[in-house]
Design an enzyme around this catalytic site. Structure first.
Site, PDB file in Angstrom:
ATOM      1  N   GLY A 192     -14.927  -8.885 -35.195  1.00  0.00           N
ATOM      2  CA  GLY A 192     -15.735  -8.899 -36.431  1.00  0.00           C
ATOM      3  C   GLY A 192     -16.416 -10.236 -36.648  1.00  0.00           C
ATOM      4  O   GLY A 192     -15.850 -11.287 -36.345  1.00  0.00           O
ATOM      5  N   THR A 211     -11.476 -15.502 -37.072  1.00  0.00           N
ATOM      6  CA  THR A 211     -11.409 -14.271 -37.864  1.00  0.00           C
ATOM      7  C   THR A 211     -11.309 -14.630 -39.341  1.00  0.00           C
ATOM      8  O   THR A 211     -10.569 -15.547 -39.713  1.00  0.00           O
ATOM      9  CB  THR A 211     -10.236 -13.325 -37.510  1.00  0.00           C
ATOM     10  OG1 THR A 211     -10.146 -12.313 -38.515  1.00  0.00           O
ATOM     11  CG2 THR A 211      -8.881 -13.999 -37.421  1.00  0.00           C
ATOM     12  N   ASP A 252      -9.893 -12.793 -41.315  1.00  0.00           N
ATOM     13  CA  ASP A 252      -8.611 -12.254 -41.772  1.00  0.00           C
ATOM     14  C   ASP A 252      -7.508 -13.314 -41.769  1.00  0.00           C
ATOM     15  O   ASP A 252      -6.496 -13.152 -42.447  1.00  0.00           O
ATOM     16  CB  ASP A 252      -8.177 -11.075 -40.883  1.00  0.00           C
ATOM     17  CG  ASP A 252      -9.178  -9.931 -40.910  1.00  0.00           C
ATOM     18  OD1 ASP A 252     -10.051  -9.926 -41.798  1.00  0.00           O
ATOM     19  OD2 ASP A 252      -9.099  -9.053 -40.030  1.00  0.00           O
TER      20      ASP A 252
HETATM   21  O1  F6P Z   1     -11.384  -8.208 -38.447  1.00  0.00           O
HETATM   22  C1  F6P Z   1     -12.366  -8.672 -39.282  1.00  0.00           C
HETATM   23  C2  F6P Z   1     -12.863  -7.607 -40.214  1.00  0.00           C
HETATM   24  O2  F6P Z   1     -13.966  -8.134 -40.915  1.00  0.00           O
HETATM   25  C3  F6P Z   1     -11.799  -7.040 -41.162  1.00  0.00           C
HETATM   26  O3  F6P Z   1     -11.604  -7.856 -42.279  1.00  0.00           O
HETATM   27  C4  F6P Z   1     -12.390  -5.700 -41.484  1.00  0.00           C
HETATM   28  O4  F6P Z   1     -11.397  -4.777 -41.887  1.00  0.00           O
HETATM   29  C5  F6P Z   1     -12.994  -5.295 -40.178  1.00  0.00           C
HETATM   30  O5  F6P Z   1     -13.313  -6.464 -39.492  1.00  0.00           O
HETATM   31  C6  F6P Z   1     -14.239  -4.466 -40.332  1.00  0.00           C
HETATM   32  O6  F6P Z   1     -14.615  -3.961 -39.120  1.00  0.00           O
HETATM   33  P1  F6P Z   1     -16.156  -3.771 -38.665  1.00  0.00           P
HETATM   34  O7  F6P Z   1     -16.616  -5.108 -38.177  1.00  0.00           O
HETATM   35  O8  F6P Z   1     -16.073  -2.800 -37.577  1.00  0.00           O
HETATM   36  O9  F6P Z   1     -16.909  -3.314 -39.855  1.00  0.00           O
END
Ligand code: F6P
Length: 405
Positions: A11, A141, A143
């Site tokens: 992400g 990240t 997160d």
């Molecule tokens: O892992 C990072 C993140 O932004 C999380 O916080 C979120 O749940 C996820 O990726 C979202 O996934 P995508 O990038 O596929 O929308």
């Protein structure tokens, strides 16, 4: 002479391109490194032999400065899970072929815990097959859920955005005389770090967020409604921070999963808005911070961006020292004045693991963050970027779409 390759995965954040700049700048300094290749869409670019020559694209210091203020991944990204090579060696053979054909001696992978699975599996495969290509992970990240490291690049900028936006939402919410509830949904998957960072407003004397719900505490709808009623008796406008990852009834989320089996999380704010409307009946609004919290580089933390660059550069030095299968990590020395050092950890100890918000950071009612936890968050959101602008808005660095296709 060797060449090196760098790729970005998982992400987006505001800091991934700063780590790319760190890798790039450090490699330029090394006389034994010739070409610096960027792999398009993470490991997929290596598998498909889709690499770009970064020296022909990042030409000036100004380009590097622009890259550092450009959110997301300039080379594209992926959520690609490598199979176990004992079950399926085909893809490993393709990766080895591309890297050998391009005379790549070190591969730096900027990503989160899933991407560190790739670092781990690849380095183990190369060791088994006696292939001398170093593989090093550079963390990132929003997160903030990587084990061993004190924090991850990208988190500080996202936390700064969350706190700033909550602050502004707080001002907006209190203008009317009628009672209201505002629910703000924040990313972070199964870890409550980013949601908890909204509590830094308490360090400024704000009572908001009045309630904070993180996935580390089992969520109960009854307790939530009781909490909201209780806060409404004290405050005209109640502000709630809720993590996207708290447990919700079947059907609230889409059920779509990525290659690592992670659910696509979204919609808890809206769901709670509907519950408050039907059960309490006051004015209620939900706000999903959505991708803005990970791509709002106009609110980037200078500390975060500087650290992201430094850890990218350290990754290159680590590979040149002959290390492989390692992930670069931060170890915090002091909160005030904030100091941290960069070290290494084994990728196998980081891959696929998650680091959760410590229980001691959460209040006894499980619905807010304790003040002493703020000293963890505050240093990471310090400093602003001196943004280069054009037409009044921050300028970005982009590689032409046709090159990335
Ligand atoms: O892992 C990072 C993140 O932004 C999380 O916080 C979120 O749940 C996820 O990726 C979202 O996934 P995508 O990038 O596929 O929308």
């Amino acid at each position: 002479m060797i060449n090196i390759a760098v790729a970005q995965s998982g992400g987006p954040t505001c800091a991934i391109n700063a780590s790319l700049v760190g890798v790039f700048k450090e490699s330029l300094k090394v006389s034994t490194i010739d070409a610096i290749f960027g792999s398009v869409n993470g490991i997929e670019g290596i598998i498909e032999n889709h690499l770009v020559d970064l020296k022909s694209m990042i030409l000036t210091n100004n380009d590097m400065e622009l890259l550092k203020q450009t959110p997301s991944t300039v080379l594209g990204s992926c959520r690609y899970k490598l199979p176990d090579w004992h079950d399926d060696e085909e893809v490993y053979k393709k990766i080895t072929e591309t890297l050998k054909q391009r005379n790549i001696g070190a591969f730096l992978y900027i990503g989160g815990n899933d991407s560190m699975d790739t670092v781990n599996k690849l380095s183990e495969y190369f060791a088994e097959k006696a292939v001398d290509i170093k593989v090093i992970g550079i963390p990132k990240t929003i997160d903030n859920d990587l084990c061993i490291t004190d924090h991850t690049p990208g988190f500080g900028s996202a936390a700064k955005y969350v706190a700033t936006t909550m602050h502004e939402i707080t001002r907006d919410s209190i203008v009317y005389s009628i009672p209201s509830v505002t629910i703000v949904e924040i990313m972070g998957r199964h870890a409550g770090w980013l949601t908890a960072s909204s509590a830094v407003l308490h360090a400024m004397g704000e009572t908001a967020p009045h309630l904070v719900y993180v996935p580390e505490v089992k969520f109960s709808l009854d307790s939530f409604l009781a909490d909201v009623r209780q806060e409404m008796s004290k405050h005209k406008a109640v502000i709630v921070a809720v993590s996207e990852g708290i447990e919700v009834p079947e059907g609230v989320q889409s059920g779509v999963v990525d290659n690592f089996g992670h659910k696509y999380l979204s919609g808890i704010g809206k769901y709670l808005e509907d519950v408050v409307r039907s059960e309490i009946g006051c004015k209620v609004r939900s706000i999903e911070l959505n991708v803005m919290q990970r791509c709002s580089s106009h609110l980037g933390s200078k500390t975060d961006i500087d650290e992201a660059e430094a850890i990218g550069a350290a990754g290159v030095r680590c590979a040149l020292e002959g290390e492989t299968g390692k992930v670069m990590v931060f170890r915090r020395i002091e909160d005030i004045p904030y100091t941290a050092v960069i070290e290494t950890a084994d990728a196998k100890d980081i891959a696929n693991n998650e680091k959760f918000l410590p229980k001691k950071y959460i209040n006894s009612a499980g619905n807010n963050i304790r003040d002493f936890a703020l000293k963890y968050f505050l240093p990471l959101i310090q400093g602003d970027l001196n943004l280069i602008t054009e037409n009044g808005i921050p300028k970005h660095f982009a590689i032409h779409e046709s090159v990335l296709k």
